[in-house]
Enzyme design. Structure first.
Site, PDB file in Angstrom:
ATOM      1  N   LEU A 125       0.847  -1.187   0.000  1.00  0.00           N
ATOM      2  CA  LEU A 125       0.000   0.000   0.000  1.00  0.00           C
ATOM      3  C   LEU A 125       0.888   1.244   0.000  1.00  0.00           C
ATOM      4  O   LEU A 125       1.783   1.367   0.834  1.00  0.00           O
ATOM      5  CB  LEU A 125      -0.909   0.006   1.226  1.00  0.00           C
ATOM      6  CG  LEU A 125      -1.921  -1.138   1.256  1.00  0.00           C
ATOM      7  CD1 LEU A 125      -2.748  -1.072   2.524  1.00  0.00           C
ATOM      8  CD2 LEU A 125      -2.830  -1.116   0.036  1.00  0.00           C
ATOM      9  N   GLY A 145       3.833   0.387   5.070  1.00  0.00           N
ATOM     10  CA  GLY A 145       5.184   0.785   5.472  1.00  0.00           C
ATOM     11  C   GLY A 145       5.186   1.254   6.922  1.00  0.00           C
ATOM     12  O   GLY A 145       4.409   2.129   7.298  1.00  0.00           O
ATOM     13  N   ASP A 149       8.015   9.594   8.756  1.00  0.00           N
ATOM     14  CA  ASP A 149       9.064  10.389   8.089  1.00  0.00           C
ATOM     15  C   ASP A 149       8.567  11.739   7.590  1.00  0.00           C
ATOM     16  O   ASP A 149       9.295  12.443   6.894  1.00  0.00           O
ATOM     17  CB  ASP A 149       9.673   9.604   6.914  1.00  0.00           C
ATOM     18  CG  ASP A 149       8.687   9.410   5.762  1.00  0.00           C
ATOM     19  OD1 ASP A 149       7.454   9.475   5.998  1.00  0.00           O
ATOM     20  OD2 ASP A 149       9.138   9.206   4.633  1.00  0.00           O
ATOM     21  N   ARG A 152       9.465  12.737   4.045  1.00  0.00           N
ATOM     22  CA  ARG A 152      10.695  13.283   3.457  1.00  0.00           C
ATOM     23  C   ARG A 152      11.372  12.228   2.583  1.00  0.00           C
ATOM     24  O   ARG A 152      12.185  12.565   1.719  1.00  0.00           O
ATOM     25  CB  ARG A 152      11.630  13.836   4.531  1.00  0.00           C
ATOM     26  CG  ARG A 152      12.279  12.830   5.408  1.00  0.00           C
ATOM     27  CD  ARG A 152      13.297  13.438   6.383  1.00  0.00           C
ATOM     28  NE  ARG A 152      13.717  12.395   7.297  1.00  0.00           N
ATOM     29  CZ  ARG A 152      13.045  12.066   8.395  1.00  0.00           C
ATOM     30  NH1 ARG A 152      11.954  12.721   8.732  1.00  0.00           N
ATOM     31  NH2 ARG A 152      13.480  11.075   9.163  1.00  0.00           N
ATOM     32  N   CYS A 157       8.204   3.560  -0.412  1.00  0.00           N
ATOM     33  CA  CYS A 157       7.547   2.251  -0.469  1.00  0.00           C
ATOM     34  C   CYS A 157       7.144   1.899  -1.893  1.00  0.00           C
ATOM     35  O   CYS A 157       7.196   0.726  -2.292  1.00  0.00           O
ATOM     36  CB  CYS A 157       6.343   2.232   0.473  1.00  0.00           C
ATOM     37  SG  CYS A 157       6.877   2.489   2.172  1.00  0.00           S
ATOM     38  N   LEU A 171      -5.060   3.754  -1.286  1.00  0.00           N
ATOM     39  CA  LEU A 171      -6.431   3.794  -0.764  1.00  0.00           C
ATOM     40  C   LEU A 171      -7.246   4.762  -1.622  1.00  0.00           C
ATOM     41  O   LEU A 171      -6.718   5.804  -2.037  1.00  0.00           O
ATOM     42  CB  LEU A 171      -6.433   4.289   0.694  1.00  0.00           C
ATOM     43  CG  LEU A 171      -5.762   3.396   1.734  1.00  0.00           C
ATOM     44  CD1 LEU A 171      -5.644   4.146   3.060  1.00  0.00           C
ATOM     45  CD2 LEU A 171      -6.536   2.104   1.927  1.00  0.00           C
TER      46      LEU A 171
END
Ligand SMILES: C[S@@+](CC[C@H](N)C(=O)[O-])C[C@H]1O[C@@H](n2cnc3c(N)ncnc32)[C@H](O)[C@@H]1O
Length: 283
Positions: A125, A145, A149, A152, A157, A171
């Site tokens: 995803l 994942g 972050d 950044r 992923c 999604l």
């Protein structure tokens, strides 16, 4: 207190105890069923090295929220935590030590090895995918994942899934809801949205139940859109986190004694619920 009142008090207490026990047994049965045949949702924890100290701690809290949401869910998932090793495992052992008792699959292996014999079922995803999820396929294994972050690490992923040649999907948020900023959600929110979909089979209801109102674009009386009412709160939280990160980077050359760090982490684990939720929402 009269004898009659005392007796009634004891009976009420026993009834509450019995109800709690029955509830726990039901939860246990649902989770065992989910482990055996529930929708597999995997959190990929291979990113600890890309996160700052606060972000790693935030990730641990998010895993705790995922777990508690799963325990309460009407239709729990089979939660799989992969790459739980090294630094990530150390953070979890300190922050959420009870995770070893969770009715979940926890493995040091990366998902690509853990699911080596069914890689064609893997779907990573990622908000960066051009493929929009229509519904959850009970045979597919969805990967989220496990990273905080503030986006950044762009397309992290997505690139990982492409390099490994596995399917990916986003999604369908844009079909049901206008957001004030990006459609990148936190790990625990994605997990909770999926749990809600498993319960209701309805994306709109799932998004509305999980996505905080401040992330949504709101319409004023004339139908004109305006930024989410409490967007300022989010900005304040972002600034606070950036300040913490800067302070942390400045402090890094002079390491704190382990005991002091542990004490701070324990204090962090006792933060009030409102602050905990704000931390979890800092993706
Ligand atoms: C905070 S995001 C990580 C952002 C990271 N920069 C990346 O490249 O994915 C945490 C995880 O939630 C999932 N996620 C977040 N928003 C999503 C969306 N709109 N559709 C599908 N997955 C999403 C992804 O698996 C993502 O890795």
């Amino acid at each position: 207190m009269t004898d009659e009142e005392r007796q009634r008090h004891i009976e009420e207490r026993n009834a509450r105890g019995a109800a709690r026990k029955a509830e726990r047994q039901e939860e246990k049965a649902r989770l065992e069923q989910a482990l055996a045949s529930g929708q597999r949702i995997c959190v990929d924890l291979a990113f600890s090295h890309l996160m700052l100290d606060q972000e790693n701690k935030s990730m641990c809290k998010q895993l705790g929220y995922c777990w508690h949401a799963n325990v309460r869910a009407a239709a729990p998932a089979h939660l799989v935590l992969t790459s739980m090793e090294g630094q990530m495992e150390e953070y979890m052992a300190r922050q959420v030590s009870g995770y070893k008792n969770w009715k979940a699959t926890v493995t040091p292996q990366p998902y690509i090895e853990h699911f080596a014999d069914c890689q064609d079922k893997l779907v990573y995803l990622t908000a960066d995918s051009e493929n929009e999820l229509q519904e959850l396929d009970p045979d597919s294994i969805y990967i989220i994942g496990g990273i905080v972050d503030r986006n950044r690490h762009k397309q992290l992923c997505f690139n990982k899934a492409e390099e490994q040649g596995i399917a990916h999907a986003r999604l369908p948020i844009g079909d049901y809801m206008r957001l004030a900023s990006s459609t990148v959600m936190t790990t625990n929110h994605v997990f909770e949205i999926m749990l809600k979909w498993l319960e209701l089979r309805d994306w709109k209801a799932a998004f509305e139940a999980v996505i905080p109102s401040r992330k949504r674009k709101q319409e004023d009386g004339d139908g004109e859109e305006q930024e989410g009412a409490d967007d300022e709160q989010e900005q304040a939280e972002q600034q606070e986190q950036q300040q913490q990160q800067q302070q942390q980077q400045q402090q890094e050359p002079t390491e704190q004694p382990a005991e002091q760090q542990l004490q701070q982490q324990q204090q962090g684990a006792e933060e009030p619920a409102a602050k905990r939720q704000a931390v979890a929402e800092q993706a």
